[in-house]
Scaffold this motif. Structure first.
Motif, PDB file in Angstrom:
ATOM      1  N   GLU A  57     -27.470 -55.655  23.758  1.00 43.19           N
ATOM      2  CA  GLU A  57     -28.209 -55.488  25.384  1.00 43.19           C
ATOM      3  C   GLU A  57     -27.515 -56.053  26.383  1.00 43.19           C
ATOM      4  OE1 GLU A  57     -32.360 -56.455  24.846  1.00 43.19           O
ATOM      5  OE2 GLU A  57     -32.918 -55.011  23.126  1.00 43.19           O
ATOM      6  N   LEU A  58     -26.446 -56.256  26.282  1.00 44.06           N
ATOM      7  CA  LEU A  58     -25.739 -56.760  27.588  1.00 44.06           C
ATOM      8  C   LEU A  58     -25.204 -55.629  28.511  1.00 44.06           C
ATOM      9  CD1 LEU A  58     -24.946 -59.705  29.236  1.00 44.06           C
ATOM     10  CD2 LEU A  58     -22.836 -59.370  28.317  1.00 44.06           C
ATOM     11  N   THR A  59     -24.619 -54.481  27.918  1.00 45.92           N
ATOM     12  CA  THR A  59     -24.003 -53.349  28.462  1.00 45.92           C
ATOM     13  C   THR A  59     -25.013 -52.604  29.379  1.00 45.92           C
ATOM     14  OG1 THR A  59     -22.317 -53.182  26.877  1.00 45.92           O
ATOM     15  CG2 THR A  59     -22.526 -51.515  28.249  1.00 45.92           C
ATOM     16  N   THR A  60     -24.612 -52.277  30.688  1.00 48.55           N
ATOM     17  CA  THR A  60     -25.472 -51.221  31.663  1.00 48.55           C
ATOM     18  C   THR A  60     -24.339 -49.887  31.985  1.00 48.55           C
ATOM     19  OG1 THR A  60     -24.768 -52.456  33.395  1.00 48.55           O
ATOM     20  CG2 THR A  60     -26.897 -53.132  32.396  1.00 48.55           C
ATOM     21  N   ASP A  61     -23.994 -49.900  33.013  1.00 49.46           N
ATOM     22  CA  ASP A  61     -23.413 -48.757  33.599  1.00 49.46           C
ATOM     23  C   ASP A  61     -22.020 -48.458  33.117  1.00 49.46           C
ATOM     24  OD1 ASP A  61     -23.731 -46.534  34.931  1.00 49.46           O
ATOM     25  OD2 ASP A  61     -23.242 -47.381  37.201  1.00 49.46           O
ATOM     26  N   VAL A  62     -21.420 -47.345  33.166  1.00 46.03           N
ATOM     27  CA  VAL A  62     -20.028 -46.962  32.911  1.00 46.03           C
ATOM     28  C   VAL A  62     -19.612 -45.817  34.083  1.00 46.03           C
ATOM     29  CG1 VAL A  62     -20.604 -45.115  31.390  1.00 46.03           C
ATOM     30  CG2 VAL A  62     -18.574 -46.180  31.043  1.00 46.03           C
ATOM     31  N   TRP A  63     -18.276 -46.358  34.306  1.00 45.94           N
ATOM     32  CA  TRP A  63     -17.643 -45.416  35.241  1.00 45.94           C
ATOM     33  C   TRP A  63     -16.017 -45.391  34.727  1.00 45.94           C
ATOM     34  CZ3 TRP A  63     -20.684 -42.886  38.448  1.00 45.94           C
ATOM     35  CH2 TRP A  63     -20.039 -42.008  39.602  1.00 45.94           C
ATOM     36  N   ALA A  64     -15.252 -44.625  35.500  1.00 44.77           N
ATOM     37  CA  ALA A  64     -13.908 -44.704  34.631  1.00 44.77           C
ATOM     38  C   ALA A  64     -12.986 -44.136  36.088  1.00 44.77           C
ATOM     39  CB  ALA A  64     -13.586 -43.705  33.739  1.00 44.77           C
ATOM     40  N   TYR A  65     -11.715 -44.474  35.975  1.00 51.39           N
ATOM     41  CA  TYR A  65     -10.681 -44.007  36.936  1.00 51.39           C
ATOM     42  C   TYR A  65      -9.173 -44.095  36.176  1.00 51.39           C
ATOM     43  CZ  TYR A  65      -8.135 -42.445  41.003  1.00 51.39           C
ATOM     44  OH  TYR A  65      -7.239 -41.972  41.948  1.00 51.39           O
ATOM     45  N   GLY A  66      -8.544 -43.113  36.221  1.00 51.89           N
ATOM     46  CA  GLY A  66      -7.333 -43.440  35.539  1.00 51.89           C
ATOM     47  C   GLY A  66      -7.241 -43.692  34.032  1.00 51.89           C
ATOM     48  N   ASN A  67      -6.521 -44.619  33.687  1.00 54.03           N
ATOM     49  CA  ASN A  67      -6.644 -44.941  32.112  1.00 54.03           C
ATOM     50  C   ASN A  67      -7.746 -46.025  31.714  1.00 54.03           C
ATOM     51  OD1 ASN A  67      -4.722 -43.190  30.989  1.00 54.03           O
ATOM     52  ND2 ASN A  67      -2.993 -44.175  31.736  1.00 54.03           N
ATOM     53  N   TYR A  68      -8.581 -46.234  32.716  1.00 55.42           N
ATOM     54  CA  TYR A  68      -9.547 -47.433  32.525  1.00 55.42           C
ATOM     55  C   TYR A  68     -11.063 -47.036  32.705  1.00 55.42           C
ATOM     56  CZ  TYR A  68      -5.135 -50.011  32.830  1.00 55.42           C
ATOM     57  OH  TYR A  68      -3.715 -50.249  32.581  1.00 55.42           O
ATOM     58  N   ALA A  69     -11.861 -47.789  31.981  1.00 51.61           N
ATOM     59  CA  ALA A  69     -13.191 -47.402  31.958  1.00 51.61           C
ATOM     60  C   ALA A  69     -13.765 -48.882  32.628  1.00 51.61           C
ATOM     61  CB  ALA A  69     -13.916 -47.127  30.775  1.00 51.61           C
ATOM     62  N   TYR A  70     -14.991 -48.723  33.146  1.00 59.35           N
ATOM     63  CA  TYR A  70     -15.563 -50.034  33.752  1.00 59.35           C
ATOM     64  C   TYR A  70     -17.083 -50.036  33.215  1.00 59.35           C
ATOM     65  CZ  TYR A  70     -11.493 -49.911  36.826  1.00 59.35           C
ATOM     66  OH  TYR A  70     -10.066 -49.918  37.290  1.00 59.35           O
ATOM     67  N   ILE A  71     -17.376 -51.151  32.702  1.00 59.33           N
ATOM     68  CA  ILE A  71     -19.028 -51.229  32.205  1.00 59.33           C
ATOM     69  C   ILE A  71     -19.530 -52.633  33.052  1.00 59.33           C
ATOM     70  CG2 ILE A  71     -18.721 -49.830  30.339  1.00 59.33           C
ATOM     71  CD1 ILE A  71     -18.438 -52.236  28.580  1.00 59.33           C
ATOM     72  N   ARG A  87     -16.476 -55.358  32.694  1.00 54.17           N
ATOM     73  CA  ARG A  87     -15.338 -55.390  31.846  1.00 54.17           C
ATOM     74  C   ARG A  87     -14.708 -54.071  32.227  1.00 54.17           C
ATOM     75  NH1 ARG A  87     -19.454 -57.972  29.740  1.00 54.17           N
ATOM     76  NH2 ARG A  87     -19.094 -59.722  28.355  1.00 54.17           N
ATOM     77  N   VAL A  88     -13.318 -54.222  32.408  1.00 50.98           N
ATOM     78  CA  VAL A  88     -12.454 -53.150  32.362  1.00 50.98           C
ATOM     79  C   VAL A  88     -11.668 -52.966  31.368  1.00 50.98           C
ATOM     80  CG1 VAL A  88     -10.281 -52.502  34.002  1.00 50.98           C
ATOM     81  CG2 VAL A  88     -11.947 -54.098  34.946  1.00 50.98           C
ATOM     82  N   ILE A  89     -11.660 -51.945  30.815  1.00 49.48           N
ATOM     83  CA  ILE A  89     -11.013 -51.374  29.514  1.00 49.48           C
ATOM     84  C   ILE A  89     -10.051 -50.404  29.508  1.00 49.48           C
ATOM     85  CG2 ILE A  89     -12.051 -50.791  27.273  1.00 49.48           C
ATOM     86  CD1 ILE A  89     -15.209 -51.542  28.054  1.00 49.48           C
ATOM     87  N   ASP A  90      -9.220 -50.636  28.817  1.00 49.32           N
ATOM     88  CA  ASP A  90      -8.137 -49.898  28.879  1.00 49.32           C
ATOM     89  C   ASP A  90      -8.252 -48.722  27.740  1.00 49.32           C
ATOM     90  OD1 ASP A  90      -5.630 -48.210  28.133  1.00 49.32           O
ATOM     91  OD2 ASP A  90      -4.526 -50.174  28.442  1.00 49.32           O
ATOM     92  N   ILE A  91      -8.392 -47.575  28.327  1.00 46.22           N
ATOM     93  CA  ILE A  91      -8.621 -46.280  27.370  1.00 46.22           C
ATOM     94  C   ILE A  91      -7.577 -45.229  27.372  1.00 46.22           C
ATOM     95  CG2 ILE A  91     -11.145 -46.534  27.804  1.00 46.22           C
ATOM     96  CD1 ILE A  91     -11.273 -44.243  29.679  1.00 46.22           C
ATOM     97  N   SER A  92      -6.468 -45.719  27.743  1.00 49.47           N
ATOM     98  CA  SER A  92      -5.224 -44.743  27.678  1.00 49.47           C
ATOM     99  C   SER A  92      -5.086 -44.163  26.089  1.00 49.47           C
ATOM    100  CB  SER A  92      -3.967 -45.503  27.820  1.00 49.47           C
ATOM    101  OG  SER A  92      -3.781 -46.591  27.258  1.00 49.47           O
ATOM    102  N   ASP A  93      -5.270 -44.989  25.188  1.00 53.50           N
ATOM    103  CA  ASP A  93      -5.579 -44.420  23.821  1.00 53.50           C
ATOM    104  C   ASP A  93      -7.061 -44.623  23.383  1.00 53.50           C
ATOM    105  OD1 ASP A  93      -5.697 -44.023  21.022  1.00 53.50           O
ATOM    106  OD2 ASP A  93      -4.121 -45.733  20.502  1.00 53.50           O
ATOM    107  N   PRO A  94      -7.848 -43.460  23.442  1.00 57.39           N
ATOM    108  CA  PRO A  94      -9.302 -43.511  23.352  1.00 57.39           C
ATOM    109  C   PRO A  94      -9.605 -43.795  21.943  1.00 57.39           C
ATOM    110  CG  PRO A  94      -8.521 -41.602  24.257  1.00 57.39           C
ATOM    111  CD  PRO A  94      -7.188 -42.025  23.950  1.00 57.39           C
ATOM    112  N   SER A  95      -8.727 -43.940  20.970  1.00 61.60           N
ATOM    113  CA  SER A  95      -9.145 -44.339  19.746  1.00 61.60           C
ATOM    114  C   SER A  95      -8.935 -45.782  19.511  1.00 61.60           C
ATOM    115  CB  SER A  95      -8.236 -43.606  18.637  1.00 61.60           C
ATOM    116  OG  SER A  95      -6.908 -44.148  18.699  1.00 61.60           O
ATOM    117  N   ASP A  96      -8.441 -46.489  20.538  1.00 60.68           N
ATOM    118  CA  ASP A  96      -8.334 -47.867  20.234  1.00 60.68           C
ATOM    119  C   ASP A  96      -8.357 -48.589  21.607  1.00 60.68           C
ATOM    120  OD1 ASP A  96      -7.367 -50.596  19.247  1.00 60.68           O
ATOM    121  OD2 ASP A  96      -5.279 -50.200  19.533  1.00 60.68           O
ATOM    122  N   PRO A  97      -9.428 -48.564  22.279  1.00 58.88           N
ATOM    123  CA  PRO A  97      -9.667 -49.029  23.638  1.00 58.88           C
ATOM    124  C   PRO A  97      -9.378 -50.722  23.582  1.00 58.88           C
ATOM    125  CG  PRO A  97     -11.995 -48.343  22.900  1.00 58.88           C
ATOM    126  CD  PRO A  97     -10.822 -47.886  21.659  1.00 58.88           C
TER     127      PRO A  97
END
Length: 565
Positions: A57-71, A87-97
């Motif tokens: 229940e900590l997670t709220t909004d999500v956005w992204a730019y380039g190879n990174y997602a932000y929550i 949290r800045v999350i590397d999603i360049s490999d979407p199967s292994d963020p």
């Protein structure tokens, strides 16, 4: 699934997350979420990867730019510098963020809304992250959420970060603007960049800020309902709540989800002088429930050419609550925690004040009595606990004079356990009448949860609601456990909308031909879903993804079956 056609239309932080039920819908972002949803008979979205946040229940909004997602993060169940932040999350490999960076919130603050925008101005070229700062840790609940509090602590305003290098975020401006904020939107106009900000504490709740030099933002305009027609919420006959919740800006037009007042549109071609263009109205009766409209306009996003708006209501209350006092019917909103108020009936006893502790509430003198308590100073849950400890069978919180007769669906202070007595919220004038004492009895009417509406906004002065879409769980009576209201929506460059729908999962809906039709869905039928945010994103590699923020899990990444070139 329900698709039909015609018509449409809160804060005060969400003055009132949000400000009210975000109106009868609010109780809110601290909702139950989970519980299996009911998927439609459409194909299921493919999950390609997940990033788990360790605190449920900590997670709220999500956005992204380039190879990174932000929550972003909420403050339930914890408000801590170790967990609350972005949290800045590397999603360049979407199967292994993987986690690339963590931006901790300021003490006593949560970072709920996150947006990343590329700007090119004489003073800055790169990506900026704008983050809303809302108080947390049992100090102040925004608009639609707790609203029982008179003061606040923690940091307010907006923080701006340079995330041109996402692995090394750099602060540009911290806590700019001092009021509580719930939503922002940044856009570029010629060589300048601007940010619209939702003010959760003031009636004039639309602010425009020049962020051409993001290190030194300048507030250039403030507007709101005092500048607009005075009847924008008149279809609610004085019982509605008009406040700004979410915003979107495109092609010099701002689209404002203005709670019970519906969709409000502004011309921002001159950002320093925004001009009111028009607003929608909710049809009465509601086209799907057949009941009076619940309002709770939460999110508004235009299509590519700005002729249509996907407009979503966030109504967490499946029943509209009214009650009689001495034989006269008055509007009310049920508490978003504790047992149902449908059986509440008895003698109303004025407790003399804000009732924040049991010492403030005189003991009940007979069975079945209902404590009448004034709004203010403490959380609604505190008032409920005090009433229960003093022997009452239920409680009614009356709005204060400053906030008048607007209704809020009272949200809890934390995750429970909650006092085992039902509660209602009533307007200030109703509370004043009840202080003399008398008997009350509840009346409930099932009207379902919040759903999606399609608006024709070709003429902002004559906005027309074209169609509606509700998932199977929205109008299921008796209601299923969990939050069955929709939350956020984004739109592709064509005629497809992507919707995060809490316990009803992730939904992909077509609005081609002005008809809303589900195309794909995702619901975790075993563990339940709790989707807060959604963002449509194309990686630099060209792969198109749907990003969902699930409050029970973290980031969930889907392949987009409607990928557009």
């Amino acid at each position: 699934m329900t698709s039909i056609g015609k018509r449409a239309g809160a804060l005060a932080l969400a003055i009132s997350m949000v400000l009210v039920t975000m109106a009868a819908s609010v109780g809110a972002h601290e909702g139950e979420g989970g519980g299996p949803g009911i998927p439609g008979d459409t194909p299921e979205l493919e999950v390609v990867g997940t990033y788990d946040v360790p605190v449920v229940e900590l997670t709220t909004d999500v956005w992204a730019y380039g190879n990174y997602a932000y929550i972003g993060s909420f403050d339930s169940p914890i408000c801590s510098l170790d967990w609350t932040g972005v949290r800045v999350i590397d999603i360049s490999d979407p199967s292994d963020p993987s986690l690339a960076a963590f931006i901790p919130a300021k003490p006593g603050t949560r970072n709920n809304d996150v947006k990343v925008t590329h700007i090119e101005t004489p003073s800055f070229t790169g990506e900026i992250l704008t983050v809303t700062n809302e108080s947390c840790g049992g100090v102040f609940q925004p608009r639609a959420q707790s609203k029982g509090v008179g003061g606040n602590s923690g940091q307010g305003g907006v923080s701006i970060w340079d995330v041109t290098d996402p692995t090394n975020p750099k602060p540009l401006k911290q806590n700019f603007l001092k009021f509580q904020t719930h939503n922002t939107f940044v856009w570029q106009q010629d060589d300048n960049a601007y940010m619209m900000v939702v003010d959760d504490e003031n009636v004039q709740d639309v602010h425009i800020v020049d962020v051409t030099k993001p290190q030194a933002p300048r507030a250039i305009a403030q507007t709101g309902q005092l500048d607009w027609p005075d009847d924008i919420a008149d279809e609610f006959e004085g019982s509605g709540s008009a406040f700004l919740h979410d915003i979107w800006v495109q092609d010099d037009v701002a689209y404002l989800a203005y709670w019970d007042a519906g969709l409000v549109m502004l011309d921002v071609s001159d950002p320093a002088n925004p001009v009111f263009l028009g607003d929608s109205e909710y049809a009465n009766p509601d086209p799907l429930s057949g009941q009076p409209p619940a309002g709770t306009g939460h999110v508004a996003v235009p299509n590519a050419d700005g002729t249509r708006v996907l407009f979503g209501d966030e109504d967490f209350a499946a029943e509209t609550v009214a009650f009689t006092f001495e034989g006269v019917e008055y509007p009310a909103a049920a508490a978003g925690f504790g047992p149902s108020a449908e059986t509440l009936a008895g003698e109303v006893v004025w407790t003399g004040g804000e009732g924040c502790t049991d010492a403030d509430v005189p003991d009940a003198t007979g069975p079945g009595q209902i404590a009448l308590i004034q709004r203010g100073t403490c959380f609604f849950q505190d008032k409920a606990e005090a009433a229960f400890a003093s022997g009452y069978a239920g409680y009614i919180v009356a709005n204060d004079a400053a906030r008048g007769d607007g209704l809020v669906a009272m949200a809890p202070r934390d995750g429970g356990p909650y006092p085992p007595i039902p509660g209602l919220f009533v307007g200030n004038s109703t509370g004043e009448i009840m202080k003399a004492g008398g008997n009350a009895a509840v009346i409930t009417t099932f009207d379902g949860y919040g759903y999606l509406r399609l608006m024709d906004v070709t003429d902002p002065a004559n906005i027309v609601e074209l169609d509606q879409f509700a998932t199977e769980g929205v109008f299921m009576d008796p209601p299923l456990p969990g939050d069955r209201t929709m939350h956020n929506v984004v739109v592709d460059s064509g005629t497809t909308a992507y919707i995060s729908w809490y316990a009803e999962g992730m939904r992909v809906v077509s609005f081609e031909g002005d008809e809303l039709t589900e195309l794909y869905h995702y619901v975790d039928e075993v563990n339940g879903s709790n989707f807060w945010g959604v963002y449509l994103h194309t990686l630099p590699s060209g792969e198109q993804l749907i990003l969902g923020s699930d409050r029970d899990k973290g980031l969930v990444i889907f392949a987009d079956p409607i990928a557009t070139p």
